[in-house]
Write an enzyme that holds these catalytic residues in place. Sequence first.
Site, PDB file in Angstrom:
ATOM      1  N   ASP A   1       0.830  -1.213   0.000  1.00  0.00           N
ATOM      2  CA  ASP A   1       0.000   0.000   0.000  1.00  0.00           C
ATOM      3  C   ASP A   1       0.864   1.263   0.000  1.00  0.00           C
ATOM      4  O   ASP A   1       0.630   2.196   0.765  1.00  0.00           O
ATOM      5  CB  ASP A   1      -0.956  -0.028   1.207  1.00  0.00           C
ATOM      6  CG  ASP A   1      -2.001   1.101   1.150  1.00  0.00           C
ATOM      7  OD1 ASP A   1      -2.273   1.608   0.045  1.00  0.00           O
ATOM      8  OD2 ASP A   1      -2.521   1.469   2.225  1.00  0.00           O
TER       9      ASP A   1
ATOM     10  N   ASP B   1      -1.260   9.284   9.756  1.00  0.00           N
ATOM     11  CA  ASP B   1      -2.071   8.668   8.707  1.00  0.00           C
ATOM     12  C   ASP B   1      -3.377   8.113   9.279  1.00  0.00           C
ATOM     13  O   ASP B   1      -3.393   7.510  10.347  1.00  0.00           O
ATOM     14  CB  ASP B   1      -1.274   7.517   8.064  1.00  0.00           C
ATOM     15  CG  ASP B   1      -2.032   6.845   6.942  1.00  0.00           C
ATOM     16  OD1 ASP B   1      -2.341   7.528   5.953  1.00  0.00           O
ATOM     17  OD2 ASP B   1      -2.332   5.635   7.073  1.00  0.00           O
TER      18      ASP B   1
ATOM     19  N   GLU C   1      -3.953  13.517   9.037  1.00  0.00           N
ATOM     20  CA  GLU C   1      -4.468  13.126   7.728  1.00  0.00           C
ATOM     21  C   GLU C   1      -5.880  12.611   7.983  1.00  0.00           C
ATOM     22  O   GLU C   1      -6.077  11.471   8.381  1.00  0.00           O
ATOM     23  CB  GLU C   1      -3.591  12.048   7.081  1.00  0.00           C
ATOM     24  CG  GLU C   1      -3.915  11.842   5.604  1.00  0.00           C
ATOM     25  CD  GLU C   1      -4.754  10.618   5.324  1.00  0.00           C
ATOM     26  OE1 GLU C   1      -5.370  10.556   4.251  1.00  0.00           O
ATOM     27  OE2 GLU C   1      -4.795   9.704   6.160  1.00  0.00           O
TER      28      GLU C   1
ATOM     29  N   HIS D   1      -0.784  11.790  -3.361  1.00  0.00           N
ATOM     30  CA  HIS D   1      -0.589  10.421  -3.846  1.00  0.00           C
ATOM     31  C   HIS D   1      -1.887   9.629  -3.888  1.00  0.00           C
ATOM     32  O   HIS D   1      -1.946   8.561  -4.485  1.00  0.00           O
ATOM     33  CB  HIS D   1       0.417   9.711  -2.940  1.00  0.00           C
ATOM     34  CG  HIS D   1      -0.169   9.433  -1.583  1.00  0.00           C
ATOM     35  ND1 HIS D   1      -0.445  10.439  -0.686  1.00  0.00           N
ATOM     36  CD2 HIS D   1      -0.554   8.280  -0.997  1.00  0.00           C
ATOM     37  CE1 HIS D   1      -0.968   9.908   0.406  1.00  0.00           C
ATOM     38  NE2 HIS D   1      -1.049   8.601   0.247  1.00  0.00           N
ATOM     39  N   ASP D   2      -2.936  10.112  -3.203  1.00  0.00           N
ATOM     40  CA  ASP D   2      -4.187   9.357  -3.146  1.00  0.00           C
ATOM     41  C   ASP D   2      -5.112   9.756  -4.290  1.00  0.00           C
ATOM     42  O   ASP D   2      -4.874  10.723  -5.005  1.00  0.00           O
ATOM     43  CB  ASP D   2      -4.878   9.586  -1.796  1.00  0.00           C
ATOM     44  CG  ASP D   2      -4.331   8.650  -0.707  1.00  0.00           C
ATOM     45  OD1 ASP D   2      -3.881   7.533  -1.058  1.00  0.00           O
ATOM     46  OD2 ASP D   2      -4.357   9.040   0.471  1.00  0.00           O
TER      47      ASP D   2
ATOM     48  N   ARG E   1      -3.872   4.179  -8.302  1.00  0.00           N
ATOM     49  CA  ARG E   1      -3.311   5.414  -7.743  1.00  0.00           C
ATOM     50  C   ARG E   1      -1.857   5.584  -8.197  1.00  0.00           C
ATOM     51  O   ARG E   1      -1.312   6.683  -8.157  1.00  0.00           O
ATOM     52  CB  ARG E   1      -3.372   5.394  -6.210  1.00  0.00           C
ATOM     53  CG  ARG E   1      -4.795   5.516  -5.664  1.00  0.00           C
ATOM     54  CD  ARG E   1      -4.826   5.445  -4.145  1.00  0.00           C
ATOM     55  NE  ARG E   1      -4.396   4.138  -3.655  1.00  0.00           N
ATOM     56  CZ  ARG E   1      -4.251   3.841  -2.363  1.00  0.00           C
ATOM     57  NH1 ARG E   1      -4.492   4.757  -1.446  1.00  0.00           N
ATOM     58  NH2 ARG E   1      -3.862   2.636  -1.986  1.00  0.00           N
TER      59      ARG E   1
HETATM   60  C1  OTU Z   1      -4.333   6.981   3.846  1.00  0.00           C
HETATM   61  O1  OTU Z   1      -5.509   7.291   3.155  1.00  0.00           O
HETATM   62  C2  OTU Z   1      -3.189   7.047   2.857  1.00  0.00           C
HETATM   63  O2  OTU Z   1      -3.087   8.344   2.338  1.00  0.00           O
HETATM   64  C3  OTU Z   1      -3.400   6.028   1.789  1.00  0.00           C
HETATM   65  O3  OTU Z   1      -2.427   6.097   0.775  1.00  0.00           O
HETATM   66  C4  OTU Z   1      -3.403   4.675   2.445  1.00  0.00           C
HETATM   67  O4  OTU Z   1      -3.763   3.706   1.497  1.00  0.00           O
HETATM   68  C5  OTU Z   1      -4.391   4.584   3.622  1.00  0.00           C
HETATM   69  O5  OTU Z   1      -4.336   5.734   4.479  1.00  0.00           O
HETATM   70  C6  OTU Z   1      -4.084   3.404   4.501  1.00  0.00           C
HETATM   71  O6  OTU Z   1      -2.920   3.585   5.247  1.00  0.00           O
HETATM   72  O7  OTU Z   1      -8.840   6.205   3.005  1.00  0.00           O
HETATM   73  O8  OTU Z   1      -8.374   6.348   0.410  1.00  0.00           O
HETATM   74  O9  OTU Z   1      -9.753   9.934   6.324  1.00  0.00           O
HETATM   75  O10 OTU Z   1      -9.127   8.877   3.797  1.00  0.00           O
HETATM   76  O11 OTU Z   1      -6.477   7.742   5.793  1.00  0.00           O
HETATM   77  C7  OTU Z   1      -7.338   6.653   1.266  1.00  0.00           C
HETATM   78  C8  OTU Z   1      -8.514   9.403   6.058  1.00  0.00           C
HETATM   79  C9  OTU Z   1      -7.755   6.592   2.702  1.00  0.00           C
HETATM   80  C10 OTU Z   1      -8.521   8.395   4.923  1.00  0.00           C
HETATM   81  C11 OTU Z   1      -7.129   8.061   4.615  1.00  0.00           C
HETATM   82  C12 OTU Z   1      -6.777   6.983   3.737  1.00  0.00           C
END
Ligand code: OTU
Length: 636
Positions: free
Chosen positions: A129, A272, A314, A383-384, A508
């Site tokens: 991930d 995170d 985050e 990055h998301d 992604r």
């Molecule tokens: C985060 O995102 C990270 O930015 C992601 O890259 C990870 O995959 C994830 O955590 C797991 O560690 O739901 O769609 O409200 O939105 O924590 C991404 C916060 C996610 C979430 C966020 C999450």
Amino acid sequence: MTALEAEVHARLEGLEADAFLARLDVVRADLVEALTVVYGDSAELLDALIADALDAAAARSVDLRRIDRRREVDPTWFLSQDLVGYVCYADRFAGDLGGVAKHVDYLAELGVGYLHLMPLLRPREGENDGGYAVADYDAVDPRLGTVADLEALAATLHERGISLCVDLVLNHTAQEHEWAQRALAGDPTYRDFYRFFPDRTEPDEYERTLHEVFPDMAPGSFTQLPGTGEWVWTTFHEFQWDLNWANPEVFRAMLGVLLRLANRGVDVVRLDAAPFLWKRKGTNCLNQPEAHRILQAIKALTRLAAPGLVLKAEAIVGPDQLVPYLGGHEHHRPECDLAYDNQLMVMLWNTLATRDARLARQALGRRTPPPAGTGWVTYVRCHDDIGWAVDDGDAWAVGLDPAAHRRFLVDFYAGSHPGSFARGARFGDNPETGDARTSGAAASLAGLDHALDSEEPDQVDAALRRLETLHAVVFSYGGIPLIYMGDELAQRNDDEWAADPAHSDDNRWLHRPRMDWAAAARRVRSDTVEGRAFAAMSRLVGARQASPSLRSDGSVTVLEVEPTSVLAYVRRHPRAEPLLVLANFSDRPAAVADEVLRRAGISAPVHVHSSVGTFEHVGASVHLPAWGFVWVRQSA
Ligand code: OTU
């Protein structure tokens, strides 16, 4: 002298001991209250945590203590308009941590003062991930380097005036983490670090109200273990086991991880998935009061041990749920210092697609500002994926059907809507709810691929203008602007994203390309896409740094103007002149009635920055080019 005072004086030298005890006086009440709500009234736990903080304070290097002192003198250092951030994967940017150190000149050239390196602690092998499945919090990913390399990089960055932000994954560990492995082996201490269920009874109860984060890649929120048939809580992927934060030992262990990271020279910790820490049946298990209390206790303890450390939440949640992560509760309770302004990002892409700023004005116009001393980080891309968090009420208020509108945005950015200039992809399709999100690099979503294919120079101009105007808002709306690696060069989607089997089910990676250093070398040439994008970004950095009204602790007021394609807002700070931003999200030029200046408190306008380099004030109108913007302030 109490026993604790004696202990502090034994461990820390004179003034350091006094400072520690003074900080303890300041944070104690917050700490006790937070811990009591979550873990009950336990003097033993409190003492143990204060002892842990003292250990960390004693282990903190002289160089880091110097930084602490400076930040205690200037606690709003991270809210300065000077601060501009950059976000990258160490390996994709420069191979490894040593490589990052070698590219500090590039960051300095851009004016970066804050570097967020994507997850760099040792992840599990294979699919991880993007590093968010950590197998060892006390080791660096060996492909990137060692803990010593991390410390050396932090020191190098500090010498250049750049602070370092690193991710800490709080909600879950990889199943390969030692705690998880011990739990699997039946060790009762570590079984209590996670959430196991003998059968589906409780998971089914929870899942009635849980929402799925990755409905297609990793459906459900629980995973069955092969041996015993038990179920373990896995909000994200099946290899990411949610920690049991109801167990104070988990709190203590993660605090230790955090304080060790701080002592390695990390300045900002990105917490995170902060909303997920606490689970409660009958809820979506997000934003629970206990999750906030946990963050408050963490804040109190980091203030004690490493007072210069900044915590960044985050929390990709609605604006009403977001301000509490900055301590905005019924009373202010110190929590995180920074949080991602996801809504601004969503509203920008929404406005770009619709060429209509009314939804953005509606949504942004009714927000609660961040509490004093805290701020946002603002961004165009990260990055998301982009989750289309358009509030139903906001959509209806401007005459849009929310569900239909979200579908439009997904289609538009997947390039499947007629006339769309975007080249993104659908992410996280949920057939049950009809929801989907969007992947894609900023330049590709803003139309650059489409424009280059069309071979029409006007189209390329338009795409670059869109990219610049999006950043012009992110650089001025309020908060630390983050440049996502490659966006300063208008780097496009990585079409090879699926080639790596560890990523092939996760698009992604479309917008997580490797840094193209050959393209970066072209930044000095004004006849190249890279040269134009880089120059535009550099100008924005310079203009922001010269504008104290843009300090992150200033205010923002959204203004209603005609035409509807224009987003208008004024930034005010008690120590500076007001600054008006007008951004035109249309492929046609716009003329805005100049009484907007008066509303912004500007009687003697001074051009600060714009896409065309002039403030065109003709007759009673301010003129904006297609996809262009202007920053104008009151003369001093
Ligand atoms: C985060 O995102 C990270 O930015 C992601 O890259 C990870 O995959 C994830 O955590 C797991 O560690 O739901 O769609 O409200 O939105 O924590 C991404 C916060 C996610 C979430 C966020 C999450």
